[in-house]
Scaffold this motif. Sequence first.
Motif: not given
Length: 83
Positions: A3, A5-6, A8-10, A12-13, A15-16
């Motif tokens: 959870r 990792v998901i 943090l990935a969300f 990160g995406i 923010y990008w």
Amino acid sequence: MARLVIVLAFIGIAYWYWTGPYQHSAKTPPADDPKENAKIMAQCIAQENFAIADGARDPGENAEEECADENGLMKIYGEWYHR
């Protein structure tokens, strides 16, 4: 752990996207001010006419066309706008 990792990935995406494509699409060009452009053209044409009268330029040259090309402007319905 998965959870985290998901999430943090969300983040990160998101923010990008926010700092990249979204911001570039939200930028609009500055407004074109015909009055300011007219002042620029008037000053340039006066300088060109002075140069023609002084003998530095050929009298056959069109001062308005030269200034429009030099400043990247064009006349639309009697007002000057950027190309």
